[in-house]
Every structure is written in C-alpha cells, then in structure tokens.
Design a protein around this motif. Structure first.
Motif, short mmCIF file in Angstrom:
data_model
loop_
_atom_site.label_atom_id
_atom_site.label_comp_id
_atom_site.label_asym_id
_atom_site.label_seq_id
_atom_site.Cartn_x
_atom_site.Cartn_y
_atom_site.Cartn_z
N ARG A 146 -6.56 4.27 -5.26
CA ARG A 146 -7.84 3.72 -4.32
C ARG A 146 -8.70 4.51 -3.85
N THR A 197 -17.04 0.30 1.22
CA THR A 197 -15.71 -0.17 0.77
C THR A 197 -14.84 -0.58 1.82
N PHE A 224 -10.49 -1.27 2.50
CA PHE A 224 -9.21 -1.35 2.33
C PHE A 224 -8.24 -2.20 3.35
N GLU A 267 -3.58 -1.75 0.40
CA GLU A 267 -4.48 -0.66 -0.19
C GLU A 267 -4.62 0.58 0.59
N ALA A 268 -4.42 0.49 1.91
CA ALA A 268 -4.49 1.60 2.80
C ALA A 268 -3.14 2.62 2.41
N ALA A 287 -3.42 4.31 -0.72
CA ALA A 287 -4.21 5.49 -0.70
C ALA A 287 -3.72 6.40 0.19
N LEU A 344 -5.79 5.74 7.78
CA LEU A 344 -4.94 4.87 6.73
C LEU A 344 -3.67 4.75 7.03
N TYR A 347 -8.37 -3.69 8.54
CA TYR A 347 -8.99 -3.07 7.42
C TYR A 347 -9.57 -1.91 7.88
#
Length: 112
Positions: free
Chosen positions: A49, A59, A61, A65-66, A69, A96, A106
């Motif tokens: 990611r 962008t 996340f 997704e975090a 990453a 993150l 997010y």
C-alpha cells in the motif's frame, strides 16, 4: 513538497473542509517533507500500500489497508537515509496503528 497526515473517524469529505474537520481524530503536519522523502524511496511497481501513496494528491487508507501498510513499515525504515525520515516514518506507523485499531476510520495522506 510534503505529505500531511490526518486520521478521521469516518471517510473524510475531500471537497468539504468543514465537514471533514468534524471527523478529525488526530493529525500530523510536522513531518511532511521528511515523510515525502522517505516514501520517495519506494517504487510504485512494488507490492503493498505505501508505494501507492500519491505525493502530489490525496490518498486514503481504510482500517484494513492501514493494517497492511503497517506491516510495510520495517522495510521502509531500512530505506530511510536520515533521522528526520525515521522520525516521520515512526509518526506514520503510530497513525497507521491507530487507524488499524479504530473501526470505520481512515488515514488521509494529503500531498502537495
């Protein structure tokens, strides 16, 4: 050029600044240039990611997704060429982790 970070409780409204402020949980604005430099060490053709973060645009996340990453942070730290880049990546890792553990949140990467 820099990348600012904002953690939001819900998907932030990109075009409505006031609405997006209402969901802001935490932000990081002090490591922008260092974070951009650290992420520039990644090739967009690499899997993961973090290589997909747009240094010039935005962008976002989600929590899943975090989490992915977050697993890429050790590799990114190995590529850092200065202490200020390492500090920026540590700050990114903290955000993150917060995103990955906050349902519905997010992390917004705001590029220059």
């Amino acid at each position: 050029m820099g990348i600012e970070l904002e953690l939001h409780s819900v998907r932030p409204a990109r075009r409505n600044y006031e609405k997006s402020r209402a969901s802001l949980l935490r932000a990081s604005y002090e490591h922008g240039e260092a974070l951009a430099a650290a992420l520039a060490n990644l090739d967009v053709r690499e899997p993961g990611r973090l290589p997909q973060v747009d240094p010039y645009g935005d962008t976002q996340f989600n929590e899943q997704e975090a989490e992915v990453a977050l697993g890429e942070i050790p590799g990114l730290l190995k590529r850092c060429t200065s202490e200020w880049q390492k500090a920026a990546v540590a700050d990114l890792a903290s955000l993150l982790k917060s995103c990955a553990t906050t349902p519905g949140s997010y992390l917004w990467f705001i590029g220059d």
